[in-house]
Design a protein around this motif. Structure first.
Motif, PDB file in Angstrom:
ATOM      1  N   TYR A 284      21.672  41.252  30.450  1.00  0.00           N
ATOM      2  CA  TYR A 284      22.824  40.703  29.737  1.00  0.00           C
ATOM      3  C   TYR A 284      23.577  39.732  30.631  1.00  0.00           C
ATOM      4  CZ  TYR A 284      25.808  44.042  32.335  1.00  0.00           C
ATOM      5  OH  TYR A 284      26.467  44.749  33.312  1.00  0.00           O
ATOM      6  N   LYS A 285      24.423  38.934  30.002  1.00  0.00           N
ATOM      7  CA  LYS A 285      25.278  37.999  30.723  1.00  0.00           C
ATOM      8  C   LYS A 285      26.722  38.419  30.535  1.00  0.00           C
ATOM      9  CE  LYS A 285      26.147  33.102  31.582  1.00  0.00           C
ATOM     10  NZ  LYS A 285      25.681  31.725  31.347  1.00  0.00           N
ATOM     11  N   GLN A 286      27.419  38.605  31.647  1.00  0.00           N
ATOM     12  CA  GLN A 286      28.805  39.049  31.591  1.00  0.00           C
ATOM     13  C   GLN A 286      29.646  38.091  30.754  1.00  0.00           C
ATOM     14  OE1 GLN A 286      29.871  41.882  32.871  1.00  0.00           O
ATOM     15  NE2 GLN A 286      32.033  41.632  32.417  1.00  0.00           N
ATOM     16  N   ALA A 287      30.463  38.649  29.870  1.00  0.00           N
ATOM     17  CA  ALA A 287      31.406  37.905  29.024  1.00  0.00           C
ATOM     18  C   ALA A 287      30.740  37.099  27.916  1.00  0.00           C
ATOM     19  CB  ALA A 287      32.298  36.983  29.864  1.00  0.00           C
ATOM     20  N   ASP A 288      29.437  37.247  27.725  1.00  0.00           N
ATOM     21  CA  ASP A 288      28.762  36.544  26.639  1.00  0.00           C
ATOM     22  C   ASP A 288      29.173  37.160  25.295  1.00  0.00           C
ATOM     23  OD1 ASP A 288      26.106  36.596  24.738  1.00  0.00           O
ATOM     24  OD2 ASP A 288      26.303  34.711  25.835  1.00  0.00           O
ATOM     25  N   PRO A 289      29.566  36.337  24.309  1.00  0.00           N
ATOM     26  CA  PRO A 289      30.022  36.876  23.015  1.00  0.00           C
ATOM     27  C   PRO A 289      28.989  37.772  22.332  1.00  0.00           C
ATOM     28  CG  PRO A 289      30.596  34.554  23.198  1.00  0.00           C
ATOM     29  CD  PRO A 289      29.716  34.866  24.367  1.00  0.00           C
ATOM     30  N   ILE A 313      35.848  46.251  30.477  1.00  0.00           N
ATOM     31  CA  ILE A 313      35.328  47.621  30.390  1.00  0.00           C
ATOM     32  C   ILE A 313      33.872  47.659  30.853  1.00  0.00           C
ATOM     33  CG2 ILE A 313      34.694  49.477  28.797  1.00  0.00           C
ATOM     34  CD1 ILE A 313      37.179  48.711  27.139  1.00  0.00           C
ATOM     35  N   ILE A 314      33.088  46.680  30.411  1.00  0.00           N
ATOM     36  CA  ILE A 314      31.688  46.606  30.838  1.00  0.00           C
ATOM     37  C   ILE A 314      31.609  46.466  32.357  1.00  0.00           C
ATOM     38  CG2 ILE A 314      29.575  45.211  30.750  1.00  0.00           C
ATOM     39  CD1 ILE A 314      30.322  44.495  27.852  1.00  0.00           C
ATOM     40  N   TYR A 315      32.464  45.612  32.911  1.00  0.00           N
ATOM     41  CA  TYR A 315      32.431  45.360  34.356  1.00  0.00           C
ATOM     42  C   TYR A 315      32.810  46.613  35.145  1.00  0.00           C
ATOM     43  CZ  TYR A 315      33.536  43.368  38.904  1.00  0.00           C
ATOM     44  OH  TYR A 315      33.578  43.112  40.251  1.00  0.00           O
ATOM     45  N   ASP A 330      20.344  43.346  39.740  1.00  0.00           N
ATOM     46  CA  ASP A 330      20.186  41.998  40.284  1.00  0.00           C
ATOM     47  C   ASP A 330      21.085  41.078  39.466  1.00  0.00           C
ATOM     48  OD1 ASP A 330      18.214  42.527  42.261  1.00  0.00           O
ATOM     49  OD2 ASP A 330      16.697  42.642  40.680  1.00  0.00           O
ATOM     50  N   VAL A 331      21.886  40.260  40.145  1.00  0.00           N
ATOM     51  CA  VAL A 331      22.812  39.359  39.459  1.00  0.00           C
ATOM     52  C   VAL A 331      22.535  37.931  39.886  1.00  0.00           C
ATOM     53  CG1 VAL A 331      25.227  38.812  38.966  1.00  0.00           C
ATOM     54  CG2 VAL A 331      24.572  41.171  39.484  1.00  0.00           C
ATOM     55  N   ASP A 332      22.405  37.048  38.906  1.00  0.00           N
ATOM     56  CA  ASP A 332      22.191  35.634  39.171  1.00  0.00           C
ATOM     57  C   ASP A 332      23.054  34.831  38.205  1.00  0.00           C
ATOM     58  OD1 ASP A 332      21.272  33.134  39.902  1.00  0.00           O
ATOM     59  OD2 ASP A 332      19.370  33.313  38.817  1.00  0.00           O
ATOM     60  N   ASN A 333      24.137  34.241  38.733  1.00  0.00           N
ATOM     61  CA  ASN A 333      25.026  33.416  37.914  1.00  0.00           C
ATOM     62  C   ASN A 333      25.515  34.169  36.672  1.00  0.00           C
ATOM     63  OD1 ASN A 333      26.464  31.084  37.259  1.00  0.00           O
ATOM     64  ND2 ASN A 333      24.776  30.251  36.035  1.00  0.00           N
ATOM     65  N   ASN A 334      26.032  35.377  36.893  1.00  0.00           N
ATOM     66  CA  ASN A 334      26.556  36.246  35.829  1.00  0.00           C
ATOM     67  C   ASN A 334      25.485  36.779  34.889  1.00  0.00           C
ATOM     68  OD1 ASN A 334      29.245  36.437  36.530  1.00  0.00           O
ATOM     69  ND2 ASN A 334      29.843  34.622  35.366  1.00  0.00           N
ATOM     70  N   ASN A 335      24.212  36.542  35.202  1.00  0.00           N
ATOM     71  CA  ASN A 335      23.118  37.144  34.446  1.00  0.00           C
ATOM     72  C   ASN A 335      22.703  38.435  35.149  1.00  0.00           C
ATOM     73  OD1 ASN A 335      22.456  35.114  32.279  1.00  0.00           O
ATOM     74  ND2 ASN A 335      22.281  33.805  34.091  1.00  0.00           N
ATOM     75  N   TYR A 336      22.831  39.542  34.442  1.00  0.00           N
ATOM     76  CA  TYR A 336      22.576  40.853  35.027  1.00  0.00           C
ATOM     77  C   TYR A 336      21.204  41.368  34.594  1.00  0.00           C
ATOM     78  CZ  TYR A 336      27.477  41.312  36.423  1.00  0.00           C
ATOM     79  OH  TYR A 336      28.701  41.132  37.008  1.00  0.00           O
TER      80      TYR A 336
END
Length: 369
Positions: A284-289, A313-315, A330-336
């Motif tokens: 998933y991507k953090q803050a993605d709608p 909450i997710i964070y 693993d995190v790459d540019n807010n991609n988890y």
């Protein structure tokens, strides 16, 4: 209509249903988010093991209604069969689960697998029943895992590492109890309310009790404190949890799930987060709608919350899961990219068993009213 991701999630949450579909008494021993994929083959749907120790590799499909899908299933199942031989020194039986599928294509798969000498079975499952089970999970989540307004606003603990300073202070003072005033004078946090919020989390983790403005270490808290590293000033540093502390908290959370009528905010956040990463298949991507929308699916009462609140909450929940060694990330540019660790897999399997029993009890009680 359900998608395949929701079907996977539902069966992983209800391993007994998966066992019933297969027609064997078996447990899930590997699934698609386990950190150490079975046999090094990558992500699989499920590996089941029966009471005699025999393994069954399960390929899940929603529908098989074209030649391209036939090719995909044959390739996947044949590859898993080859890997199973390396793992078990014999070919494990392959099971293809399919719903809403044209019998001609199922026959084509069977013919191809027979030609490849792959032992297999193709089983049709009832998609409408899976849908009902999925809805029952969401209904129970709304009942038990909705966050109160106070819990939603609780932002004082971004990491469980922040709590270790409190126990380091108990350890340094060689005491099992301390007044809140003493703790307030010792800590470096700017506001006393921050200390109180963190003490509340310590209570939720089963490590601390507060009575008459005095904080007491519980029996589990005493064990936890024994393993805590110094420094001795509250709030001075984030102090990593060691393996014994992580195991102790995981044990406390499982006990809480098993025994409490109402769940606390930490267990709510962790359980829903694990369900969430199962539902998004670990990516998933953090803050993605779209991601936030999927999270809202799990607890319908979250619909009214702002996107930013859901993202927070997710964070926070993600941080707690890392603190307790439940996930690897693993995190790459807010991609988890998230996988369950061995400890996380064990925690998830145990929590599923407990929650399934509680859901069944709830359904029985409701039916008898």
């Amino acid at each position: 209509m359900m998608n395949e991701r929701q079907i996977q999630f539902t069966l992983l949450e209800n391993p007994k249903e998966l066992s019933n579909i297969l027609g064997i008494n078996a447990n899930v021993i590997a699934a698609y988010l386990d950190l150490k994929p079975w046999g090094g083959v990558g992500q699989i749907d499920f590996v089941m093991e029966d009471t005699s120790g025999n393994a069954y590799v399960v390929e899940l499909e929603k529908e098989i209604n074209n030649k391209a899908k036939v090719e995909h299933v044959v390739e996947q199942v044949h590859r898993y069969a080859c890997i199973s031989q390396k793992v078990y020194q014999k070919l494990a039986p392959m099971v293809v689960l399919a719903a809403q599928s044209d019998p001609r294509y199922l026959d084509a798969i069977s013919d191809r697998l027979h030609a490849l000498h792959v032992q297999h079975k193709i089983i049709n499952y009832d998609l409408s029943r899976i849908k009902r089970l999925y809805n029952s999970i969401l209904d129970y989540n709304q009942l038990m895992f909705s966050l109160s307004p106070e819990e939603v606003k609780s932002v004082a603990v971004a990491s469980l590492k922040q709590l270790n300073g409190i126990f380091a202070y108990f350890k340094a003072k060689r005491t099992t109890e301390m007044t809140l005033q003493q703790m307030g004078e010792a800590c470096l946090w700017k506001h006393f309310s921050t200390l109180m919020q963190r003490l509340k989390y310590c209570q939720e983790l089963g490590l601390l009790a507060i009575n008459n403005k005095t904080a007491f270490l519980t029996k589990q808290g005493e064990k936890y404190t024994y393993y805590t590293n110094l420094p001795n000033r509250i709030g001075k540093d984030y102090i990593d949890l060691n393996d014994m502390q992580k195991a102790l908290i995981r044990q406390n959370l499982i006990r809480h799930l098993r025994t409490e009528d109402e769940f606390n905010s930490i267990i709510k956040k962790i359980i829903i987060y694990i369900q969430f990463i199962i539902l998004v298949q670990g990516t998933y991507k953090q803050a993605d709608p779209g991601v936030i929308s999927l999270y809202r699916q799990l607890v319908r009462r979250f619909v009214s919350l702002k996107d930013e609140t859901i993202s927070n909450i997710i964070y926070w929940s993600h941080n707690y899961a890392i603190n307790l060694d439940l996930i690897s990330v693993d995190v790459d540019n807010n991609n988890y990219r998230v996988n369950l660790t061995p400890a996380g897999t064990q925690f998830y399997r145990m929590s599923c068993d407990i929650l399934n029993l509680r859901r069944e009890e709830k359904m029985i009680l409701t039916a008898n009213l």
